[in-house]
Motif scaffolding. Structure first.
Motif, PDB file in Angstrom:
ATOM      1  N   SER A  13      60.957  16.567  65.382  1.00 31.70           N
ATOM      2  CA  SER A  13      61.723  16.570  63.913  1.00 31.70           C
ATOM      3  C   SER A  13      60.487  17.719  62.983  1.00 31.70           C
ATOM      4  O   SER A  13      60.173  17.223  62.775  1.00 31.70           O
ATOM      5  N   CYS A  14      61.151  18.442  62.528  1.00 31.44           N
ATOM      6  CA  CYS A  14      60.191  19.319  61.415  1.00 31.44           C
ATOM      7  C   CYS A  14      61.380  19.295  59.864  1.00 31.44           C
ATOM      8  O   CYS A  14      62.253  19.841  59.556  1.00 31.44           O
ATOM      9  N   ALA A  15      60.870  18.604  59.546  1.00 28.95           N
ATOM     10  CA  ALA A  15      61.447  18.549  58.036  1.00 28.95           C
ATOM     11  C   ALA A  15      60.940  19.614  56.632  1.00 28.95           C
ATOM     12  O   ALA A  15      59.518  19.482  56.830  1.00 28.95           O
ATOM     13  N   ARG A  47      68.371  23.660  64.294  1.00 28.10           N
ATOM     14  CA  ARG A  47      68.274  23.580  63.194  1.00 28.10           C
ATOM     15  C   ARG A  47      69.799  22.683  62.778  1.00 28.10           C
ATOM     16  O   ARG A  47      71.245  23.177  63.099  1.00 28.10           O
ATOM     17  N   LYS A  65      70.647  20.626  56.108  1.00 29.94           N
ATOM     18  CA  LYS A  65      69.439  19.308  55.807  1.00 29.94           C
ATOM     19  C   LYS A  65      67.970  19.446  56.102  1.00 29.94           C
ATOM     20  O   LYS A  65      67.125  18.619  55.781  1.00 29.94           O
ATOM     21  N   TYR A  70      64.941  20.562  65.378  1.00 32.89           N
ATOM     22  CA  TYR A  70      64.605  19.940  66.285  1.00 32.89           C
ATOM     23  C   TYR A  70      63.622  20.919  67.227  1.00 32.89           C
ATOM     24  O   TYR A  70      64.063  21.663  67.410  1.00 32.89           O
ATOM     25  N   MET A 126      65.972  20.900  58.442  1.00 33.34           N
ATOM     26  CA  MET A 126      65.574  20.136  59.682  1.00 33.34           C
ATOM     27  C   MET A 126      65.911  21.504  60.912  1.00 33.34           C
ATOM     28  O   MET A 126      66.623  22.089  60.648  1.00 33.34           O
TER      29      MET A 126
END
Length: 128
Positions: free
Chosen positions: A21-23, A73, A77, A81, A79
């Motif tokens: 995950s990438c926030a 994505r 959010k 993925y 985010m």
């Protein structure tokens, strides 16, 4: 200012799946950014893995992961993925999330220099 934080890495056996995950913390609209995933193995250059355009409607993958990895994505959010299936020992690397403001196609955004913002990376180790 853009900040990217990856998570989800770990030590796994070959053949299993893992999702990274990438926030994204972005002052402007996250949906105006194309997002990419790169990886860097020890002693090797950072290489392109996959990318997704601003809407999520266009993706691009390196040949080495095509059919096994999926980038997605969630703009609501902030985010992104990276779903990694059928992992191989050669997938072992530090995985980085990257962003560039772009409304165009993501196809062709494969160079490190194509992206302006980077996360700190998350380690993925695949044992045989």
């Amino acid at each position: 200012q853009v900040q990217l934080v990856e998570s989800g890495g770990g030590l796994v056996q070959a053949g299993v799946s893992l999702r990274l995950s990438c926030a994204a913390s972005i002052r402007t609209f996250f949906s105006t950014y194309a997002m990419g995933w790169f990886r860097q193995a020890p002693g090797k250059e950072r290489e392109f893995v996959g990318a997704i355009n601003w809407s999520g409607g266009i993706t691009d993958y390196a040949d080495s992961v095509k059919g096994r990895f999926t980038v997605s994505r969630d703009n609501a959010k902030n985010m992104v993925y990276l779903q990694m299936n059928s992992l191989k020992p050669e997938d072992t690397a530090v995985y980085y999330c990257a962003a560039v403001r772009s409304f165009g196609t993501v196809v062709g955004l494969r160079l490190v220099t194509d992206y302006n913002y980077w996360g700190q990376g998350t380690q993925v180790t695949v044992s045989s």
